[in-house]
Design a protein around this motif. Structure first.
Motif, PDB file in Angstrom:
ATOM      1  N   LYS A  36       0.985  -1.223  -0.013  1.00 53.85           N
ATOM      2  CA  LYS A  36       0.027   0.036  -0.034  1.00 53.85           C
ATOM      3  C   LYS A  36       0.959   1.419  -0.167  1.00 53.85           C
ATOM      4  N   ASP A  37       1.974   1.066   0.292  1.00 54.67           N
ATOM      5  CA  ASP A  37       2.968   2.259   0.316  1.00 54.67           C
ATOM      6  C   ASP A  37       3.370   2.799  -0.921  1.00 54.67           C
ATOM      7  N   LEU A  38       2.506   3.728  -1.212  1.00 57.32           N
ATOM      8  CA  LEU A  38       2.826   4.479  -2.705  1.00 57.32           C
ATOM      9  C   LEU A  38       4.010   5.306  -2.895  1.00 57.32           C
ATOM     10  N   SER A  39       4.737   5.536  -1.858  1.00 62.44           N
ATOM     11  CA  SER A  39       5.964   6.438  -1.996  1.00 62.44           C
ATOM     12  C   SER A  39       7.062   5.619  -2.552  1.00 62.44           C
ATOM     13  N   LYS A  40       6.859   4.228  -2.843  1.00 63.07           N
ATOM     14  CA  LYS A  40       7.766   3.539  -3.461  1.00 63.07           C
ATOM     15  C   LYS A  40       7.377   2.717  -4.770  1.00 63.07           C
ATOM     16  N   PRO A  41       7.789   2.680  -5.687  1.00 65.60           N
ATOM     17  CA  PRO A  41       7.284   2.085  -7.088  1.00 65.60           C
ATOM     18  C   PRO A  41       6.507   0.846  -6.528  1.00 65.60           C
ATOM     19  N   MET A  42       5.327   0.857  -7.219  1.00 62.14           N
ATOM     20  CA  MET A  42       4.593  -0.245  -6.875  1.00 62.14           C
ATOM     21  C   MET A  42       5.115  -1.817  -7.350  1.00 62.14           C
ATOM     22  N   ASN A  43       5.446  -1.535  -8.777  1.00 63.75           N
ATOM     23  CA  ASN A  43       5.881  -2.780  -9.409  1.00 63.75           C
ATOM     24  C   ASN A  43       7.459  -3.194  -8.860  1.00 63.75           C
ATOM     25  N   ALA A  44       7.996  -2.485  -8.073  1.00 65.44           N
ATOM     26  CA  ALA A  44       9.263  -3.002  -7.499  1.00 65.44           C
ATOM     27  C   ALA A  44       8.694  -4.028  -6.127  1.00 65.44           C
ATOM     28  N   ASP A  45       7.679  -3.090  -5.496  1.00 61.37           N
ATOM     29  CA  ASP A  45       7.353  -4.055  -4.402  1.00 61.37           C
ATOM     30  C   ASP A  45       6.470  -5.391  -4.859  1.00 61.37           C
ATOM     31  N   LEU A  46       5.859  -5.320  -5.876  1.00 64.25           N
ATOM     32  CA  LEU A  46       5.134  -6.379  -6.577  1.00 64.25           C
ATOM     33  C   LEU A  46       6.112  -7.604  -6.625  1.00 64.25           C
ATOM     34  N   VAL A  47       7.578  -7.074  -7.308  1.00 66.15           N
ATOM     35  CA  VAL A  47       8.364  -8.145  -7.835  1.00 66.15           C
ATOM     36  C   VAL A  47       8.872  -8.774  -6.447  1.00 66.15           C
ATOM     37  N   PHE A  48       9.071  -7.882  -5.371  1.00 71.02           N
ATOM     38  CA  PHE A  48       9.570  -8.218  -4.155  1.00 71.02           C
ATOM     39  C   PHE A  48       8.706  -9.480  -3.639  1.00 71.02           C
ATOM     40  N   TYR A  49       7.519  -8.990  -3.453  1.00 69.27           N
ATOM     41  CA  TYR A  49       6.450 -10.089  -2.859  1.00 69.27           C
ATOM     42  C   TYR A  49       6.385 -11.450  -3.712  1.00 69.27           C
ATOM     43  N   GLU A  50       6.479 -11.252  -5.120  1.00 71.95           N
ATOM     44  CA  GLU A  50       6.228 -12.535  -6.069  1.00 71.95           C
ATOM     45  C   GLU A  50       7.485 -13.434  -5.561  1.00 71.95           C
ATOM     46  N   ASN A  51       8.628 -12.891  -5.460  1.00 71.56           N
ATOM     47  CA  ASN A  51      10.034 -13.756  -5.220  1.00 71.56           C
ATOM     48  C   ASN A  51       9.928 -14.331  -3.636  1.00 71.56           C
ATOM     49  N   VAL A  52       9.461 -13.715  -2.881  1.00 73.51           N
ATOM     50  CA  VAL A  52       9.729 -14.160  -1.508  1.00 73.51           C
ATOM     51  C   VAL A  52       8.312 -14.883  -0.989  1.00 73.51           C
ATOM     52  N   LEU A  53       7.257 -14.461  -1.494  1.00 65.90           N
ATOM     53  CA  LEU A  53       6.081 -15.650  -1.202  1.00 65.90           C
ATOM     54  C   LEU A  53       5.790 -17.013  -2.281  1.00 65.90           C
ATOM     55  N   LEU A  54       6.227 -16.719  -3.390  1.00 67.41           N
ATOM     56  CA  LEU A  54       5.578 -17.652  -4.011  1.00 67.41           C
ATOM     57  C   LEU A  54       6.770 -18.915  -4.006  1.00 67.41           C
ATOM     58  N   PRO A  55       6.206 -20.285  -3.468  1.00 64.50           N
ATOM     59  CA  PRO A  55       7.088 -21.331  -3.088  1.00 64.50           C
ATOM     60  C   PRO A  55       7.653 -21.994  -4.594  1.00 64.50           C
ATOM     61  N   PRO A  56       8.760 -22.400  -4.310  1.00 62.54           N
ATOM     62  CA  PRO A  56       9.283 -23.183  -5.642  1.00 62.54           C
ATOM     63  C   PRO A  56       8.513 -24.166  -5.940  1.00 62.54           C
ATOM     64  N   GLN A  57       8.432 -24.579  -7.093  1.00 59.18           N
ATOM     65  CA  GLN A  57       7.680 -25.745  -7.758  1.00 59.18           C
ATOM     66  C   GLN A  57       8.592 -26.993  -7.792  1.00 59.18           C
ATOM     67  N   PHE A  58       8.055 -27.991  -6.961  1.00 62.02           N
ATOM     68  CA  PHE A  58       8.733 -29.210  -6.706  1.00 62.02           C
ATOM     69  C   PHE A  58       7.947 -30.356  -6.532  1.00 62.02           C
ATOM     70  N   GLU A  59       8.450 -31.642  -6.856  1.00 65.16           N
ATOM     71  CA  GLU A  59       7.486 -32.755  -6.288  1.00 65.16           C
ATOM     72  C   GLU A  59       8.270 -33.462  -5.160  1.00 65.16           C
ATOM     73  N   GLN A  60       9.570 -33.306  -5.262  1.00 66.32           N
ATOM     74  CA  GLN A  60      10.337 -33.865  -3.874  1.00 66.32           C
ATOM     75  C   GLN A  60      11.729 -33.562  -4.043  1.00 66.32           C
ATOM     76  N   VAL A  61      12.516 -33.487  -2.826  1.00 66.37           N
ATOM     77  CA  VAL A  61      13.854 -33.037  -2.850  1.00 66.37           C
ATOM     78  C   VAL A  61      14.391 -33.936  -1.698  1.00 66.37           C
ATOM     79  N   LYS A  62      15.707 -34.247  -2.086  1.00 67.24           N
ATOM     80  CA  LYS A  62      16.415 -35.163  -1.049  1.00 67.24           C
ATOM     81  C   LYS A  62      17.505 -34.228  -0.694  1.00 67.24           C
ATOM     82  N   ILE A  63      17.801 -33.955   0.472  1.00 65.44           N
ATOM     83  CA  ILE A  63      18.908 -33.245   1.104  1.00 65.44           C
ATOM     84  C   ILE A  63      19.898 -34.147   1.975  1.00 65.44           C
ATOM     85  N   SER A  64      21.222 -34.129   1.559  1.00 64.47           N
ATOM     86  CA  SER A  64      22.023 -34.782   2.532  1.00 64.47           C
ATOM     87  C   SER A  64      22.954 -33.697   3.137  1.00 64.47           C
TER      88      SER A  64
END
Length: 275
Positions: free
Chosen positions: A38-66
């Motif tokens: 809602k903060d219009l003092s910053k570019p809206m599209n820049a904030d949207l890019v941030f939210y998209e990157n930090v909120l959208l989970p990666p698309q995966f079926e499974q991952v194995k971590i050693s």
């Protein structure tokens, strides 16, 4: 090797199925609509890019971590163990711990609860997740947040209505402007929250401080690398402060997306720990 099963569980499963307010970002469209800046003092599209990157989970079926796992508390030190962590998206988190190629403990978490056994003292646990929130001085972690926490994704709900986004020289900071109320089974706690991200949106640090006590949870991520079409942290450090204190450290050495068997059965002679 003596490994207290409850300390082991703290390392295995940071989750709670009954937290009322926790991760609510599984639906990308709903999440972004709810969290539009809602903060219009910053570019809206820049904030949207941030939210998209930090909120959208990666698309995966499974991952194995050693990984290499070590646990320290004010009362217990757990020597470094080899860990295999297998995450099946939205289904389960399975962990197997070995020392010198010998299985010493195993656990599995699903949205329905957790099960784990410890070969050292022949004990096991079969429970929901509320106790682990108590063990970790929290009440807000749920099953889905376990996946996101282990994979370095934003594991709590963030909203532009309740957080301030600031661009820093090293990346981004999200800080709560009002206390975040978390409810679980009638218990309400409030937290001050800060999240720090790198310029490329990798999550660097999460700090959650209880406003009414010294209890706090801090998670740090480092040494990120590309894997398939997303990124994963090689180092995860979980710091528990307050009434109980300790550190859980994961050094991830290899990532793989092949399917593996995840056997789990408790020997009949093992004793159940009632919690």
């Amino acid at each position: 090797m003596k490994i207290p099963v409850l300390i082991l569980l703290a390392a295995l499963f940071l989750g709670s199925c009954k937290a009322k307010k926790a991760v609510e970002t599984d639906s990308a469209a709903d999440s972004l609509a709810m969290n539009l800046p809602k903060d219009l003092s910053k570019p809206m599209n820049a904030d949207l890019v941030f939210y998209e990157n930090v909120l959208l989970p990666p698309q995966f079926e499974q991952v194995k971590i050693s990984s290499k796992l070590s646990v320290e508390t004010d009362k217990t030190y757990l020597p470094t163990l080899d860990a295999t962590i297998y995450i099946e998206n939205n289904q389960k988190v399975w962990m197997n711990l070995t020392a010198f190629f010998i299985n010493v403990a195993r656990g599995i978490a699903t949205p329905n609860g957790i099960k784990a056994f410890n070969r050292a003292d022949k004990t096991y646990i079969d429970s929901d997740f509320d106790y682990l929130n108590s063990l970790l001085n929290t009440n807000f972690i749920n099953y889905k947040s376990l996946e996101k926490l282990l994979m370095g994704r934003t594991f709590i709900r963030i909203s532009s209505r309740e957080f301030m986004l600031t661009k820093t020289t090293s990346g981004y900071k999200m800080a709560s402007v009002i206390n975040q109320k978390m409810e679980s089974n009638g218990s309400v706690r409030e937290y001050q929250v800060e999240l720090h991200y790198a310029n490329n949106y990798d999550l660097i640090q999460v700090v959650m401080q209880d406003t009414q006590s010294a209890d706090a949870l801090e998670v740090r991520y480092d040494n990120w690398e590309n894997f398939r079409n997303y990124r994963l942290p090689k180092n995860v450090k979980i710091i528990i402060k307050g009434a109980k204190a300790g550190q859980i450290m994961l050094e991830n050495t290899k990532f793989d997306d092949s399917k593996i068997n995840t056997p789990f059965s408790v020997p009949g002679s093992y004793k159940k720990i009632e919690i």
